[in-house]
Design an enzyme around this catalytic site. Structure first.
Site, PDB file in Angstrom:
ATOM      1  N   LYS A  94     -30.181   6.477 -25.157  1.00 41.18           N
ATOM      2  CA  LYS A  94     -30.405   6.700 -23.726  1.00 41.18           C
ATOM      3  C   LYS A  94     -31.909   6.766 -23.420  1.00 41.18           C
ATOM      4  O   LYS A  94     -32.732   6.853 -24.337  1.00 41.18           O
ATOM      5  CB  LYS A  94     -29.704   8.000 -23.314  1.00 41.18           C
ATOM      6  CG  LYS A  94     -28.174   7.959 -23.451  1.00 41.18           C
ATOM      7  CD  LYS A  94     -27.571   9.265 -22.943  1.00 41.18           C
ATOM      8  CE  LYS A  94     -26.066   9.284 -23.075  1.00 41.18           C
ATOM      9  NZ  LYS A  94     -25.489  10.531 -22.502  1.00 41.18           N
TER      10      LYS A  94
ATOM     11  N   TYR B 174     -19.974   4.455 -16.538  1.00 38.19           N
ATOM     12  CA  TYR B 174     -19.573   5.861 -16.446  1.00 38.19           C
ATOM     13  C   TYR B 174     -18.483   6.085 -15.396  1.00 38.19           C
ATOM     14  O   TYR B 174     -18.331   7.192 -14.886  1.00 38.19           O
ATOM     15  CB  TYR B 174     -20.797   6.728 -16.153  1.00 38.19           C
ATOM     16  CG  TYR B 174     -21.636   7.026 -17.381  1.00 38.19           C
ATOM     17  CD1 TYR B 174     -21.064   7.608 -18.522  1.00 38.19           C
ATOM     18  CD2 TYR B 174     -23.000   6.736 -17.413  1.00 38.19           C
ATOM     19  CE1 TYR B 174     -21.833   7.887 -19.642  1.00 38.19           C
ATOM     20  CE2 TYR B 174     -23.774   7.009 -18.540  1.00 38.19           C
ATOM     21  CZ  TYR B 174     -23.174   7.594 -19.648  1.00 38.19           C
ATOM     22  OH  TYR B 174     -23.925   7.881 -20.760  1.00 38.19           O
TER      23      TYR B 174
ATOM     24  N   PHE C  71     -21.667  15.909 -11.672  1.00 38.36           N
ATOM     25  CA  PHE C  71     -22.888  15.444 -12.329  1.00 38.36           C
ATOM     26  C   PHE C  71     -23.055  13.917 -12.292  1.00 38.36           C
ATOM     27  O   PHE C  71     -24.019  13.374 -12.839  1.00 38.36           O
ATOM     28  CB  PHE C  71     -22.947  15.948 -13.785  1.00 38.36           C
ATOM     29  CG  PHE C  71     -21.790  15.499 -14.652  1.00 38.36           C
ATOM     30  CD1 PHE C  71     -21.807  14.259 -15.291  1.00 38.36           C
ATOM     31  CD2 PHE C  71     -20.688  16.327 -14.844  1.00 38.36           C
ATOM     32  CE1 PHE C  71     -20.762  13.841 -16.099  1.00 38.36           C
ATOM     33  CE2 PHE C  71     -19.619  15.918 -15.653  1.00 38.36           C
ATOM     34  CZ  PHE C  71     -19.658  14.667 -16.274  1.00 38.36           C
TER      35      PHE C  71
ATOM     36  N   ARG D 281     -27.381  14.535 -31.878  1.00 35.83           N
ATOM     37  CA  ARG D 281     -27.623  15.443 -30.752  1.00 35.83           C
ATOM     38  C   ARG D 281     -28.029  16.828 -31.237  1.00 35.83           C
ATOM     39  O   ARG D 281     -28.862  17.496 -30.623  1.00 35.83           O
ATOM     40  CB  ARG D 281     -26.369  15.511 -29.874  1.00 35.83           C
ATOM     41  CG  ARG D 281     -26.157  14.243 -29.059  1.00 35.83           C
ATOM     42  CD  ARG D 281     -24.760  14.182 -28.483  1.00 35.83           C
ATOM     43  NE  ARG D 281     -24.606  13.115 -27.489  1.00 35.83           N
ATOM     44  CZ  ARG D 281     -23.445  12.787 -26.950  1.00 35.83           C
ATOM     45  NH1 ARG D 281     -22.335  13.426 -27.297  1.00 35.83           N
ATOM     46  NH2 ARG D 281     -23.386  11.821 -26.056  1.00 35.83           N
TER      47      ARG D 281
ATOM     48  N   ASN E 229     -28.990  14.084 -23.808  1.00 38.40           N
ATOM     49  CA  ASN E 229     -28.399  14.181 -25.149  1.00 38.40           C
ATOM     50  C   ASN E 229     -28.565  12.922 -26.001  1.00 38.40           C
ATOM     51  O   ASN E 229     -27.788  12.666 -26.922  1.00 38.40           O
ATOM     52  CB  ASN E 229     -26.944  14.656 -25.070  1.00 38.40           C
ATOM     53  CG  ASN E 229     -26.058  13.714 -24.273  1.00 38.40           C
ATOM     54  OD1 ASN E 229     -26.506  12.646 -23.843  1.00 38.40           O
ATOM     55  ND2 ASN E 229     -24.811  14.092 -24.090  1.00 38.40           N
TER      56      ASN E 229
ATOM     57  N   HIS F  31     -25.397   7.625 -26.524  1.00 33.04           N
ATOM     58  CA  HIS F  31     -24.022   7.397 -26.083  1.00 33.04           C
ATOM     59  C   HIS F  31     -23.274   6.661 -27.192  1.00 33.04           C
ATOM     60  O   HIS F  31     -23.833   5.781 -27.839  1.00 33.04           O
ATOM     61  CB  HIS F  31     -23.991   6.530 -24.813  1.00 33.04           C
ATOM     62  CG  HIS F  31     -22.612   6.025 -24.503  1.00 33.04           C
ATOM     63  ND1 HIS F  31     -21.704   6.759 -23.775  1.00 33.04           N
ATOM     64  CD2 HIS F  31     -21.954   4.894 -24.886  1.00 33.04           C
ATOM     65  CE1 HIS F  31     -20.563   6.092 -23.708  1.00 33.04           C
ATOM     66  NE2 HIS F  31     -20.682   4.956 -24.380  1.00 33.04           N
TER      67      HIS F  31
ATOM     68  N   GLU G 295     -16.627  -1.233 -23.044  1.00 26.52           N
ATOM     69  CA  GLU G 295     -18.074  -1.019 -23.001  1.00 26.52           C
ATOM     70  C   GLU G 295     -18.832  -2.188 -23.641  1.00 26.52           C
ATOM     71  O   GLU G 295     -19.866  -2.613 -23.130  1.00 26.52           O
ATOM     72  CB  GLU G 295     -18.418   0.310 -23.685  1.00 26.52           C
ATOM     73  CG  GLU G 295     -17.874   1.493 -22.895  1.00 26.52           C
ATOM     74  CD  GLU G 295     -18.086   2.837 -23.571  1.00 26.52           C
ATOM     75  OE1 GLU G 295     -18.570   2.878 -24.722  1.00 26.52           O
ATOM     76  OE2 GLU G 295     -17.759   3.860 -22.936  1.00 26.52           O
TER      77      GLU G 295
END
Ligand code: IDP
Ligand code: MG
Length: 154
Positions: free
Chosen positions: A12, A52, A60, A105, A115, A118, A131
C-alpha cells in the site's frame, strides 16, 4: 498435496513511502512463493472503489479509498501451494496492533488504517481471482518455473 493457488498482493502507499517494497517481496520470495506479475502504479478512484467494494457501506470507506489512491502501490500476483492463506498468515491480522511480531503488519505497522500490505482474503472464495482480474490482464501473468521448485515441493 494442497493445491497451487494465485493470490493478489499489494504494498500500500504507506509501505511504498516507507521503503518496504523490497522487504515484502523478499519475504514472499524467501518463503518459496513465485512472483508471476507486478505493476507499480497509482490507482484511480474507480479501481479503488471496486477493489474495496465489499466495504462500501462501512464508515471508514472514504478514508480507505482516499488513502489507497494517495500514492503509488506495488501490485503483484504470487503463486504457490496454499498461497492465498499462507500470504494472509505472513501479513498478520488486519489491525497491526493485534498482529503477531514476525508478520509483516506486526513488524511494520501500528495503526489499522496504515497496515502496509493488502492480500486476497482466503475466507472470501473467489476474491483472489476477482482482484487479479481487476489489476492485471491475462497476458501480464507470466508462466515460468523457479529453479528451486523441486526442492520446495515434495
Ligand atoms: P484486510 O486488509 O486484512 O483484508 P479488511 O477487513 O478487508 O482487512 O479491510 C480492508 C482495509 O480497510 C484494512 O486493511 C484496513 O486498512 C482498513 N480497515 C479495516 N477496518 C477498518 C476500520 O475499522 N477502520 C479504519 N480502517 C479499517
Ligand atoms: Mg480484506
Amino acid at each position: 498435496m494442497t493445491e497451487t493457488q494465485r493470490t493478489f498482493v499489494m504494498v500500500k502507499p504507506d509501505g511504498v513511502q516507507r521503503g518496504l517494497i523490497g522487504d515484502v517481496i523478499g519475504r514472499l520470495e524467501d518463503r518459496g512463493l513465485k512472483l508471476v506479475a507486478a505493476k507499480f502504479v497509482q490507482i484511480d478512484r474507480d479501481l479503488a472503489e471496486e477493489h474495496y467494494g465489499e466495504h462500501e457501506d462501512k464508515p471508514f470507506f472514504e478514508d480507505l479509498v482516499g488513502f489507497i489512491t494517495s500514492g503509488p502501490v506495488m501490485a503483484m500476483v504470487w503463486e504457490g501451494q496454499d498461497a492465498v492463506r499462507q500470504v494472509r498468515k505472513m501479513m498478520g491480522a488486519t489491525d497491526p496492533a493485534e498482529s503477531a511480531p514476525g508478520t509483516i503488519r506486526g513488524d511494520y505497522g501500528l495503526d489499522l488504517g496504515r497496515n502496509v500490505i493488502h492480500g486476497s482474503d482466503h475466507e472470501d472464495e473467489g476474491s483472489w481471482e476477482r482482484e487479479i482480474d481487476l489489476f492485471f490482464d491475462e497476458e501480464e501473468l507470466v508462466e515460468y518455473e523457479r529453479i528451486d521448485e523441486e526442492w520446495l515441493y515434495e
